[in-house]
Motif scaffolding. Sequence first.
Motif, short mmCIF file in Angstrom:
data_model
loop_
_atom_site.label_atom_id
_atom_site.label_comp_id
_atom_site.label_asym_id
_atom_site.label_seq_id
_atom_site.Cartn_x
_atom_site.Cartn_y
_atom_site.Cartn_z
N UNK A 97 0.84 -1.20 0.00
CA UNK A 97 0.00 0.00 0.00
C UNK A 97 0.88 1.25 0.00
N UNK A 98 0.54 2.20 -0.86
CA UNK A 98 1.31 3.44 -0.93
C UNK A 98 1.05 4.34 0.29
N UNK A 99 -0.05 4.07 0.99
CA UNK A 99 -0.37 4.85 2.18
C UNK A 99 -1.49 4.18 2.95
N UNK A 100 -1.46 4.27 4.29
CA UNK A 100 -2.46 3.60 5.12
C UNK A 100 -3.86 4.18 4.95
N UNK A 101 -3.95 5.41 4.40
CA UNK A 101 -5.25 6.04 4.22
C UNK A 101 -5.88 5.74 2.87
#
Length: 288
Positions: A42-46
Amino acid sequence: MTAKLVVKKESGELLFDTSKICYGLVKSGTFTYMERWQRKYLRGFDLDPNKGSSWEGSFRAGDDMYGFSLSQAVSPIVFIVGRGCFNGSALVGSDMYFYYSGANANTKFYCFDLMRNDIPGGPYLKTFNEAGEITFNSLQAPLNVIASMGAPAPTGTDRYGRRYGYAGGRWELVRRQTANVDSQAHHLIDIPLSAGVEYAACLPWSRAANAFLGNALTGVDGIVYGMSEGAFGRSGGISFMFAPAGVTTQAGTPSNQYSLPGSFEGFPVDRSPTALVINTANYPFPYR
């Protein structure tokens, strides 16, 4: 009525029927290194994990794919000795490439396809159907499946509702995760057959599940990644296994929610594959 030749053993076991196209050995050998497939993070947890754009290739060395190629493939079936989970094939011109995860250069393969009429040598017996298609060629070793073995049932569930894997199976650490390479673990179970006999196995279809792994199998804190199923032969029996799937997604487990040493989320229990088994002593190796 169409003329045909049917040959059987004294026991009544069918050897071949010229009205049906037989499978024959077209190639055998050991796997070679094919490609390295990177995992996805994932590029970011959001970000939404259900969107492909939320994932990017790992900066670590991923999973090495081993396999072989076959020219002029029609409807091939592959049996292997030694670890490997089939992860797909690719057709490039007249060559088909087979990719296996969890394998290495010691894995042996025996590839069968519909009988061919391009095998040199003689004398020989060849039969054809009314359409002119070759149905049997004595210059090829015919496929003889000697057994079929169903995949063992999975265990019960852990406190997170996940399966531990095959009942009676084991987890093995293959490679710990470091700053440069991804973790690799296998889940296996051995099925004994006749001692001293080398077998090869083919799994016509397989299952997939997410593995939640503790630090004993990763080298770091809990990790979850996708695994695919396979089956392989060995001396004295066959084995079923799960290994990391090619280009699998990988993430940390939320709040360290995993059971030691590992367990599966989404392990299918309403269906299970059956492995086909051959005795490798009946086939030349290497071949072509």
